[in-house]
Design a protein around this motif. Structure first.
Motif, short mmCIF file in Angstrom:
data_model
loop_
_atom_site.label_atom_id
_atom_site.label_comp_id
_atom_site.label_asym_id
_atom_site.label_seq_id
_atom_site.Cartn_x
_atom_site.Cartn_y
_atom_site.Cartn_z
N THR A 118 0.81 -1.21 0.00
CA THR A 118 0.00 0.00 0.00
C THR A 118 0.84 1.26 0.00
N GLY A 119 2.11 1.18 0.34
CA GLY A 119 2.98 2.35 0.30
C GLY A 119 3.74 2.49 -0.99
N LEU A 120 3.49 1.60 -1.95
CA LEU A 120 4.19 1.64 -3.24
C LEU A 120 3.32 2.29 -4.30
N SER A 121 3.98 2.84 -5.32
CA SER A 121 3.29 3.35 -6.50
C SER A 121 4.14 3.03 -7.72
N PRO A 122 3.58 3.12 -8.92
CA PRO A 122 4.38 2.86 -10.12
C PRO A 122 5.63 3.74 -10.21
N ASP A 123 5.61 4.90 -9.57
CA ASP A 123 6.78 5.78 -9.60
C ASP A 123 7.99 5.16 -8.92
N ASP A 124 7.78 4.15 -8.08
CA ASP A 124 8.91 3.49 -7.43
C ASP A 124 9.73 2.65 -8.39
N GLY A 125 9.15 2.32 -9.54
CA GLY A 125 9.90 1.59 -10.55
C GLY A 125 9.77 0.09 -10.44
N GLU A 126 9.98 -0.56 -11.57
CA GLU A 126 9.80 -2.01 -11.66
C GLU A 126 10.73 -2.76 -10.72
N GLU A 127 11.98 -2.36 -10.64
CA GLU A 127 12.96 -3.09 -9.82
C GLU A 127 12.54 -3.14 -8.36
N LYS A 128 12.14 -1.99 -7.82
CA LYS A 128 11.77 -1.95 -6.40
C LYS A 128 10.49 -2.73 -6.13
N ILE A 129 9.52 -2.61 -7.04
CA ILE A 129 8.25 -3.32 -6.85
C ILE A 129 8.47 -4.83 -6.92
N LEU A 130 9.25 -5.28 -7.89
CA LEU A 130 9.51 -6.72 -8.01
C LEU A 130 10.31 -7.24 -6.82
N ALA A 131 11.21 -6.43 -6.31
CA ALA A 131 11.97 -6.85 -5.12
C ALA A 131 11.04 -6.98 -3.92
N CYS A 132 10.09 -6.06 -3.78
CA CYS A 132 9.12 -6.15 -2.69
C CYS A 132 8.27 -7.41 -2.84
N ALA A 133 7.83 -7.69 -4.07
CA ALA A 133 7.02 -8.88 -4.32
C ALA A 133 7.79 -10.15 -3.98
N ALA A 134 9.04 -10.19 -4.39
CA ALA A 134 9.85 -11.38 -4.12
C ALA A 134 10.04 -11.57 -2.62
N GLU A 135 10.32 -10.50 -1.89
CA GLU A 135 10.53 -10.60 -0.45
C GLU A 135 9.25 -11.06 0.25
N THR A 136 8.13 -10.46 -0.11
CA THR A 136 6.86 -10.79 0.54
C THR A 136 6.47 -12.24 0.26
N GLU A 137 6.54 -12.65 -1.01
CA GLU A 137 6.11 -14.00 -1.36
C GLU A 137 7.07 -15.06 -0.84
N ASP A 138 8.35 -14.78 -0.81
CA ASP A 138 9.30 -15.75 -0.24
C ASP A 138 9.00 -15.97 1.24
N GLY A 139 8.63 -14.90 1.94
CA GLY A 139 8.28 -15.06 3.34
C GLY A 139 7.04 -15.91 3.53
N ILE A 140 6.06 -15.74 2.65
CA ILE A 140 4.84 -16.54 2.73
C ILE A 140 5.14 -18.01 2.43
N ARG A 141 5.99 -18.26 1.44
CA ARG A 141 6.28 -19.64 1.02
C ARG A 141 6.98 -20.45 2.11
N GLU A 142 7.58 -19.76 3.07
CA GLU A 142 8.21 -20.50 4.16
C GLU A 142 7.17 -21.24 4.98
N TYR A 143 5.91 -20.82 4.91
CA TYR A 143 4.88 -21.39 5.76
C TYR A 143 3.65 -21.89 5.01
N TYR A 144 3.37 -21.35 3.82
CA TYR A 144 2.17 -21.73 3.09
C TYR A 144 2.47 -21.79 1.60
N GLY A 145 1.78 -22.70 0.92
CA GLY A 145 1.89 -22.74 -0.53
C GLY A 145 1.02 -21.67 -1.16
#
Length: 247
Positions: free
Chosen positions: A99-126
């Motif tokens: 919710t604190g991100l916008s397209p102005d942050d750029g693809e690299e930062k958004i994808l890094a956030c997605a990877a971090e968030t989803e990797d954390g979820i995958r440690e516990y749930y599929g």
């Protein structure tokens, strides 16, 4: 703006269960209602359609827009229709981290956030097989996190003035919530803590909270960093990237 996906969920128990877990859109929780009686400050109608394990509630407004309200006083539009809101929940598990991100942050930062968030979820749930199955069944295309973050940002910015949430005992008054703030993946993010895909919030490793329970949940609009941005009003505020305290 359609509710085709919502009709499919109501007709197919398997799909409804997938939407509830791990994606936090539980039709069965609609009957429980919100944690307190709320209404739109504009006087428009609200239909409760689902809830999540944190005590949050999904409402459909008169124009079909979906408004999410958490249990701690934050609320905002997350999609112009149930279909687009569900695309967001499925495509961005732990969506409140964005919710604190916008397209102005750029693809690299958004994808890094997605990877971090989803990797954390995958440690516990599929989430990967479940996401693919639900997307295929509902007819949703695969969309980039960058596109979904842009949609989320645009939806949140529509909250004022027509979709501000209030209660019968307090007037709605929002703060200056639209300015960008610190982002996902900042150095102070708690990388050592698991994330509930139903709320996108870090939880202590000891006694991991089940995503199917409401107990012990904090605000799902609160990002994982203790210094991350948040917006709150005196009653119900819109979370969209600024830090404000309750007044």
């Amino acid at each position: 703006m359609t509710d085709h996906a919502l009709r499919l969920l109501r007709q197919d128990r398997r799909l409804a269960e997938l939407a509830a877990f791990p994606f936090g859109f539980d039709l069965d929780r609609a009957a429980q209602g919100h944690v307190e009686e709320v209404c739109l400050a504009s006087g428009g109608p609200l239909e409760t359609v689902a809830g999540d394990d944190t005590g949050g509630t999904y409402f459909v407004c008169a124009d079909g827009s979906v408004l999410y309200a958490d249990s701690e006083g934050a609320a905002g539009i997350i999609g112009p229709s149930v279909d687009e809101a569900l695309e967001l929940l499925i495509g961005l598990p732990g969506w409140r981290d964005y919710t604190g991100l916008s397209p102005d942050d750029g693809e690299e930062k958004i994808l890094a956030c997605a990877a971090e968030t989803e990797d954390g979820i995958r440690e516990y749930y599929g989430i990967d097989e479940e996401r693919a199955e639900l997307r295929a069944a509902l007819g949703f295309p695969e969309r980039s996190p960058v596109e979904l973050v842009g949609r989320l940002r645009a939806a949140l910015l529509r909250t004022e003035p027509d979709f501000v949430l209030s209660t019968r005992t307090r007037d709605a008054r929002t703060t200056d919530w639209a300015r960008p703030g610190p982002r996902c993946g900042s150095p102070c993010s708690r990388r050592d803590a698991p994330i509930s895909p139903a709320c996108g919030r870090a939880t202590p490793r000891h006694g991991v909270r089940s995503p199917r329970t409401r107990s012990g949940a904090g605000s799902p609009f609160e990002p994982r960093s203790s210094t991350a941005p948040r917006a709150i009003s005196s009653c119900y505020g819109i979370c969209c990237g600024t830090r404000h305290g309750r007044r």
